[in-house]
Design an enzyme around this catalytic site. Structure first.
Site, short mmCIF file in Angstrom:
data_model
loop_
_atom_site.label_atom_id
_atom_site.label_comp_id
_atom_site.label_asym_id
_atom_site.label_seq_id
_atom_site.Cartn_x
_atom_site.Cartn_y
_atom_site.Cartn_z
N LEU A 1 38.66 40.26 41.43
CA LEU A 1 38.90 38.84 41.12
C LEU A 1 37.76 37.96 41.62
CD1 LEU A 1 40.81 36.55 40.18
CD2 LEU A 1 41.92 36.68 42.42
N ARG B 1 34.77 38.49 42.07
CA ARG B 1 33.48 38.59 41.38
C ARG B 1 33.28 37.40 40.43
NH1 ARG B 1 30.82 43.53 41.46
NH2 ARG B 1 29.12 42.34 40.56
N ARG C 1 41.04 46.07 61.53
CA ARG C 1 41.24 46.06 60.06
C ARG C 1 40.38 47.11 59.35
NH1 ARG C 1 37.85 40.85 57.72
NH2 ARG C 1 36.19 40.96 59.25
N ASN D 1 38.81 26.53 36.31
CA ASN D 1 38.99 25.61 35.19
C ASN D 1 39.30 26.42 33.92
OD1 ASN D 1 36.49 26.23 33.81
ND2 ASN D 1 35.41 24.92 35.30
N ARG E 1 39.33 40.46 31.54
CA ARG E 1 40.38 41.11 32.36
C ARG E 1 41.67 41.40 31.60
NH1 ARG E 1 37.24 43.06 36.36
NH2 ARG E 1 36.03 41.43 37.35
#
Ligand SMILES: Cc1cc2nc3c(=O)[nH]c(=O)nc-3n(C[C@H](O)[C@H](O)[C@H](O)COP(=O)(O)OP(=O)(O)OC[C@H]3O[C@@H](n4cnc5c(N)ncnc54)[C@H](O)[C@@H]3O)c2cc1C
Length: 206
Positions: free
Chosen positions: A77, A79, A141, A157, A168
């Site tokens: 996402l 990217r 982590r 937007n 996608r």
């Protein structure tokens, strides 16, 4: 995965929507009407889309609250650069206090499911041990897998959304990001039906 629309561009107080249009579509129509000193008309949206006058679709922004996508999906996402992201921090969130969730792909089932579950449990055990030994969350982590679920807010937007849908929602895209953008498309179609109908109809023609 859960995706909610958090905010969407609307009209300022005192500016009426174009008759029969939502506020988001009206913002775009008002922008187009400036170009031609013309009366704002709903048909302006389709006309701009078909002629490639796509910068007008940058005037409407959507913010989404996303819960429970994998870090693998997040990497894809983010990217997309023409967007803003605010993501749950693994430096500051301590998963010994609130356990991490994990995304489970449908293809991992039967014997592989057992191995997968064991690995996730092992990773969490290791995380707890590191924390107990004084390792800070930002370093503990490192043992968490790409399956670790994450929450975020992102804003795009309408023009960038067209681009993301092109890439996608394609059948070659990975299932999780396809699912994410399929839900996003549902949400934005409710708020800007003329804009996204123009997009969807054009896609079907091609
Ligand atoms: C099926 C699929 C497979 C993929 N596989 C890989 C992979 O194996 N490895 C990998 O690293 N990535 C992979 N990606 C990610 C891909 O390379 C892009 O990074 C990602 O799709 C974002 O797309 P984008 O750059 O077009 O869009 P965005 O960042 O959303 O930008 C939108 C558009 O703005 C313009 N733009 C933005 N920034 C610039 C710039 N700096 N210069 C010029 N124009 C710009 C471009 O026209 C761009 O299309 C894959 C993507 C898909 C859909």
């Amino acid at each position: 995965m859960e995706v909610k629309l958090l905010a969407c561009t609307g009209l300022a107080e005192g500016t009426p929507p174009v008759p029969g249009c939502t506020e988001a579509d009206s913002v775009i129509i008002y922008a187009v009407s400036q170009c031609y000193q013309a009366k704002p008309q709903p048909g302006m949206i389709r006309n701009c889309f078909e002629r490639g006058h796509h910068s007008v679709f940058e005037h409407v922004h959507f913010s989404f609250a996303v819960h429970g996508i994998s870090r693998a999906c997040l990497a894809q996402l983010t990217r997309h650069r023409l967007a803003s992201y605010t993501v749950e921090s693994q430096r500051y969130c301590d998963y010994t206090k609130k356990p991490a969730g994990f995304v489970w792909p449908d293809t991992i089932e039967g014997g592989t499911a057992k191995k997968y579950r064991a690995l996730l449990e092992q990773a969490m055990t290791c995380y707890h041990e590191l924390r107990a030994a004084g390792v800070p969350p930002e370093d503990a982590r490192f043992v968490l897998p790409q399956a670790t679920a994450v929450n975020l807010v992102f804003t795009m937007n309408a023009r960038e959304l067209f681009h993301c849908f092109d890439l996608r929602l394609d059948r070659h895209a990975q299932w999780e990001i396809r699912r994410l953008f399929a839900r996003v498309l549902q949400l934005v179609r409710e708020r800007a039906p003329l804009t996204f109908a123009a997009y969807a109809d054009r896609k079907e023609e091609l």
